[in-house]
Design a protein around this motif. Structure first.
Motif, short mmCIF file in Angstrom:
data_model
loop_
_atom_site.label_atom_id
_atom_site.label_comp_id
_atom_site.label_asym_id
_atom_site.label_seq_id
_atom_site.Cartn_x
_atom_site.Cartn_y
_atom_site.Cartn_z
N GLU A 87 0.82 -1.20 0.00
CA GLU A 87 0.00 0.00 0.00
C GLU A 87 0.86 1.26 0.00
O GLU A 87 0.56 2.22 -0.71
N SER A 88 1.93 1.25 0.77
CA SER A 88 2.77 2.46 0.84
C SER A 88 3.41 2.76 -0.52
O SER A 88 3.57 3.92 -0.87
N GLN A 135 -0.20 9.88 -2.84
CA GLN A 135 -1.44 10.47 -2.34
C GLN A 135 -1.07 11.52 -1.28
O GLN A 135 -0.20 11.29 -0.44
N PRO A 136 -1.71 12.68 -1.32
CA PRO A 136 -1.35 13.76 -0.38
C PRO A 136 -1.37 13.35 1.09
O PRO A 136 -0.45 13.72 1.83
N LEU A 137 -2.35 12.57 1.53
CA LEU A 137 -2.39 12.17 2.94
C LEU A 137 -1.17 11.33 3.32
O LEU A 137 -0.63 11.47 4.41
N VAL A 138 -0.75 10.47 2.42
CA VAL A 138 0.40 9.61 2.69
C VAL A 138 1.70 10.40 2.60
O VAL A 138 2.58 10.27 3.45
N ALA A 139 1.81 11.22 1.58
CA ALA A 139 3.07 11.92 1.31
C ALA A 139 3.30 13.14 2.19
O ALA A 139 4.45 13.46 2.51
N LYS A 140 2.24 13.82 2.59
CA LYS A 140 2.42 15.12 3.24
C LYS A 140 2.07 15.20 4.72
O LYS A 140 2.57 16.07 5.42
N VAL A 141 1.19 14.32 5.20
CA VAL A 141 0.80 14.39 6.62
C VAL A 141 1.94 13.87 7.48
O VAL A 141 2.48 12.79 7.23
N SER A 161 -1.96 5.17 9.25
CA SER A 161 -1.74 3.82 8.74
C SER A 161 -2.81 3.41 7.75
O SER A 161 -3.87 4.02 7.66
N PHE A 162 -2.52 2.33 7.03
CA PHE A 162 -3.42 1.79 6.02
C PHE A 162 -4.41 0.82 6.67
O PHE A 162 -4.39 -0.38 6.41
N MET A 163 -5.24 1.35 7.55
CA MET A 163 -6.31 0.60 8.19
C MET A 163 -7.37 1.59 8.64
O MET A 163 -7.12 2.80 8.63
N THR A 164 -8.52 1.10 9.02
CA THR A 164 -9.56 1.99 9.53
C THR A 164 -9.25 2.38 10.96
O THR A 164 -8.42 1.73 11.63
N CYS A 165 -9.93 3.39 11.45
CA CYS A 165 -9.76 3.78 12.86
C CYS A 165 -10.16 2.64 13.78
O CYS A 165 -9.52 2.41 14.81
N ALA A 166 -11.22 1.91 13.42
CA ALA A 166 -11.66 0.78 14.24
C ALA A 166 -10.58 -0.30 14.30
O ALA A 166 -10.33 -0.88 15.36
N GLU A 167 -9.94 -0.57 13.16
CA GLU A 167 -8.87 -1.57 13.14
C GLU A 167 -7.69 -1.10 13.98
O GLU A 167 -7.09 -1.89 14.72
N TRP A 168 -7.34 0.18 13.88
CA TRP A 168 -6.24 0.73 14.67
C TRP A 168 -6.56 0.65 16.15
O TRP A 168 -5.72 0.27 16.97
N SER A 215 -8.39 1.76 2.72
CA SER A 215 -8.63 2.48 3.98
C SER A 215 -7.34 3.11 4.46
O SER A 215 -6.25 2.56 4.28
N TYR A 216 -7.47 4.28 5.08
CA TYR A 216 -6.32 4.99 5.63
C TYR A 216 -6.82 5.82 6.80
O TYR A 216 -7.89 6.42 6.72
N ASN A 217 -6.09 5.83 7.90
CA ASN A 217 -6.51 6.66 9.03
C ASN A 217 -5.39 7.59 9.46
O ASN A 217 -4.21 7.31 9.26
N VAL A 218 -5.82 8.71 10.02
CA VAL A 218 -4.91 9.66 10.65
C VAL A 218 -5.44 9.82 12.06
O VAL A 218 -6.61 10.18 12.25
N SER A 219 -4.60 9.54 13.04
CA SER A 219 -5.02 9.54 14.43
C SER A 219 -4.34 10.68 15.19
O SER A 219 -3.17 10.97 14.95
N PHE A 220 -5.11 11.30 16.08
CA PHE A 220 -4.65 12.49 16.81
C PHE A 220 -4.65 12.23 18.31
O PHE A 220 -5.57 11.60 18.84
N ASP A 221 -3.65 12.76 18.99
CA ASP A 221 -3.59 12.64 20.44
C ASP A 221 -4.61 13.56 21.10
O ASP A 221 -5.38 14.24 20.41
N GLY A 222 -4.62 13.60 22.41
CA GLY A 222 -5.56 14.42 23.16
C GLY A 222 -5.41 15.91 22.93
O GLY A 222 -6.31 16.69 23.22
#
Length: 119
Positions: free
Chosen positions: A21-22, A28-34, A91-98, A76-83
């Motif tokens: 996937e990578s 893809q902008p989310l993969v390359a720039k985030v 990562s290349f998974m859903t938020c539920a999978e993460w 699927s791709y997720n971006v996860s944020f701390d508090g």
């Protein structure tokens, strides 16, 4: 489970199946720039409105679900944020999978015959 082992389990689970996937989605902008530490607004400027936004269930924070599309394939791709609202994982998974990966990593190890070394 000790912390280094826990971190290793999370990292390996997050990376499993991601090498293909990578390569396919690296432009893809989310993969390359985030990047780690970016704000939610910065991520949305790059990737647009996520498909869904959810509260994280294991560690306080928020998670954005996206669907990457290339050559008719969806991933699927997720971006996860701390508090504090800063990127701490993607990562290349859903938020539920993460969330499931994080939950599994926090469960106590139930190995038999370890001798209970206590360290």
């Amino acid at each position: 489970m000790n912390k280094p082992l826990c971190a290793l389990v999370i990292a390996l689970a997050a990376l499993s199946g991601c090498s293909t996937e990578s390569r396919v989605y690296r432009d893809q902008p989310l993969v390359a720039k985030v990047e780690t530490g970016m704000s939610k607004d910065q991520v949305q400027q790059i990737g647009g409105q996520p498909q869904s936004i959810s509260d994280r269930t294991v560690v306080p924070g928020t998670c954005f679900d996206y669907k990457l599309v290339k050559a008719g394939q969806k991933q699927s791709y997720n971006v996860s944020f701390d508090g504090k609202g800063k990127v701490d994982h993607k990562s290349f998974m859903t938020c539920a999978e993460w969330s499931h990966v994080q939950q599994k990593a926090r469960e106590p190890s139930h190995t038999v015959g370890t001798g209970g070394g206590g360290y």
